[in-house]
Design a protein around this motif. Structure first.
Motif, mmCIF file in Angstrom:
data_model
loop_
_atom_site.group_PDB
_atom_site.id
_atom_site.type_symbol
_atom_site.label_atom_id
_atom_site.label_comp_id
_atom_site.label_asym_id
_atom_site.label_seq_id
_atom_site.Cartn_x
_atom_site.Cartn_y
_atom_site.Cartn_z
ATOM 1 N N SER A 185 0.853 -1.296 -0.093
ATOM 2 C CA SER A 185 -0.069 -0.116 -0.087
ATOM 3 C C SER A 185 0.837 1.144 0.129
ATOM 4 N N LEU A 186 2.283 1.086 -0.020
ATOM 5 C CA LEU A 186 2.883 2.362 0.162
ATOM 6 C C LEU A 186 4.184 2.168 -0.713
ATOM 7 N N SER A 205 1.564 7.031 -0.124
ATOM 8 C CA SER A 205 0.533 6.043 -0.451
ATOM 9 C C SER A 205 0.114 5.798 -1.580
ATOM 10 N N GLU A 207 -2.547 4.785 -2.812
ATOM 11 C CA GLU A 207 -3.889 5.377 -3.261
ATOM 12 C C GLU A 207 -4.018 7.003 -3.644
ATOM 13 N N ASN A 208 -2.916 7.665 -3.454
ATOM 14 C CA ASN A 208 -2.885 9.014 -3.652
ATOM 15 C C ASN A 208 -2.781 9.207 -4.987
ATOM 16 N N LEU A 215 4.231 10.952 3.511
ATOM 17 C CA LEU A 215 3.764 10.562 4.644
ATOM 18 C C LEU A 215 4.848 10.729 5.702
ATOM 19 N N THR A 263 6.066 5.006 8.791
ATOM 20 C CA THR A 263 4.835 5.518 7.958
ATOM 21 C C THR A 263 4.007 6.440 8.781
#
Length: 520
Positions: A185-186, A205, A207-208, A215, A263
């Protein structure tokens, strides 16, 4: 009541000059020789997928064959001219290949669906290096896929690459990335120094989209490259920042510093190492809550830290540059390979005690078995052209098996999830009756029996290049024609000797005549 599921068998891939074969791993049914599970197949390279389900075999003329490991059956073959590199995705779903481009427009990087053989994605890439291959990175479960491009990271949908690029993360100057493994996820990005601005490592992230804010972030001065190490759980990142030049002039290889980032931003800074010098090796435990570091000028120091960078266990000092944590997180092997003498120390981390010491000179590769009970070292070509072989040790450092080869190019454990194996204490009991064994390759003979003490390793003979085969004659020419009487002189050396004798006689005669003239 359901029956107890047996542990999966260990397997070893062994590749020689004429191809690879698969061995059944320890414990061996025949203590002197492992059982061959798959007979030798000609190839130039072979590699398991990270889950061990599939095996990629590269043969001559750009033929790549994919095998199913359970039954060792061939499931797909690809003919790829000008092939330079190939890689399997972690679950073996995709085959990624790099072919040498014939023109600037060639889409020479392809991602192939192994089941259908169709191309899922392709693009152009001029050059390929160890740092930039594979081009498309996958998380361990293949839920996330991304690629480094100019000033951005491109993300794909692994379930449907036909969508193309689904999102982009804009990072000006980004030169290297590392996707977190489980979960994926990162992503960590390295931005080198530019126009007076320091280098930095930033965590984002996945998802961004667009110009997302990191982060966590850490800046570095005098940093030319980095090594990025995610922990299991993707909550911590170790960064080895390396510089080409050591301003203190203490190291020819430059300098390095170890930093730690979380994170959630709870920690960002240097790991407090108690000795000056380079960072030789670093590895996370399987739990992701501890990491071990080998650092400092020789004799190097080794320490285990917790996730808050507090020291938990000192492993001592010595000629070490390698540390390996077994998949169960209990045993550690601290070693000195490469140009070091090969000393190895085995530790029980749970009991905080040293189990044993041994030696494995000239080892090129080293790794624990998936069940965490065996440690295999291999001396392989082309790094070393002599004394190629395999050594397998127990978790306490006692030698279990040894075999020498004329030429050995690869020796790998077949990957298996450590969760599929029983508790380490039960495995220890099952191994208690095993004895040390040693074998030699066919044609070399065997000098030791099951109950004999292994002979100490012989010192390798001095290397003599082809042009030095007539070294005695050469020495005769260099040192006035002196040569051992048991050896014959070559015709050229004999002629030169006679010529030198005549020249000495002539000089003696001339000196005598000059002396007589001066007396007159």
């Amino acid at each position: 009541m359901a029956g107890v599921v047996p542990d999966p068998p260990l397997e070893i891939l062994v590749r020689e000059s004429d191809g690879f074969s698969l061995w059944m791993g320890p414990p061996f049914s025949d203590p002197h020789q492992p059982t061959v599970k798959l007979e030798k197949i000609p190839c130039t390279s072979a590699k398991f997928s990270e889950d061990g389900r599939r095996l990629m075999v590269v043969k001559q003329d750009g033929v790549v064959t994919i095998f199913e490991c359970k039954e060792h059956t061939e499931i797909k073959s690809f003919q790829l001219p000008n092939l330079a590199a190939a890689s399997l995705s972690p679950c073996g779903t995709y085959l990624q290949t790099f072919q040498r481009p014939l023109s600037a427009q060639d889409k020479n990087v392809n991602l192939w669906k192994i089941e259908s053989g169709a191309s899922a994605c392709n693009f152009s890439q001029k050059n390929m290096t160890k740092a930039t291959w594979p081009s498309i990175l996958f998380s361990l479960d293949e839920a996330v896929a991304c690629r480094l491009a100019t000033n951005e990271i491109q993300f794909f949908d692994p379930a449907n690459f036909d969508k193309g690029i689904v999102s982009r993360l804009r990072i000006p100057g980004v030169a290297d990335i590392e996707l977190s493994r489980q979960p994926g996820s990162l992503v960590a990005a390295f931005i080198p120094e530019s126009k007076g601005s320091p280098a930095s490592v930033q965590i984002f992230s996945c998802e961004n989209n667009g110009n997302a804010q990191p982060l966590s972030r850490r800046s570095f001065f005098r940093c030319s490259r980095v090594q990025l190490h995610w922990n299991y759980g993707s909550r911590g990142l170790l960064v080895v920042a390396q510089a080409d030049v050591d301003k203190s002039n203490q190291s020819y290889y430059g300098e390095s510093k170890l930093s730690y980032l979380t994170t959630d931003g709870a920690y960002e800074g240097l790991v407090p190492l108690k000795k000056e010098g380079p960072v030789h090796d670093v590895q996370w435990s399987s739990s992701g809550t501890e990491f071990s570091v080998v650092y400092g000028f020789m004799p190097a120091r080794a320490t285990v830290f917790d996730k808050k960078c507090n020291p938990l266990l000192e492993l001592g000092t010595g000629p070490y540059n390698t540390i390996r944590w077994n998949p169960k997180g209990r045993f550690l092997c601290l070693a000195g390979f490469g140009n070091l003498p090969g000393e190895m120390v085995f530790w029980d981390y749970v009991e905080k005690k040293q189990l044993g010491t041994t030696k494995a000179e000239w080892s090129v590769t080293s790794e624990w078995s998936s069940n965490g009970c065996y440690f295999m070292c291999a001396t392989t070509a082309p790094r070393l052209q002599v004394d190629n072989g395999i050594k397998i040790f127990h978790y306490d450092g006692s030698l279990y098996y040894k075999k020498m080869f004329d030429k050995l190019y690869q020796a790998d454990w077949k990957p298996e999830s450590a969760d599929r194996f029983g508790d380490i204490a039960e495995l220890q009991k099952s191994m208690s009756s095993l004895k040390i064994q040693g074998t030699k390759s066919e044609g070399q003979g065997s000098k030791s029996s099951q109950h004999s003490t292994p002979n100490p390793p012989q010192k390798p003979a001095t290397y003599r290049p082809p042009h030095a085969k007539n070294a005695a004659a050469v020495q005769a020419e260099l040192f006035g024609g002196i040569i051992a009487p048991a050896q014959e002189m070559s015709k050229a050396a004999l002629r030169n000797k006679k010529k030198r004798e005549k020249q000495r006689e002539k000089k003696t005669a001339e000196a005598s005549s000059v002396a007589d003239a001066s007396q007159d």
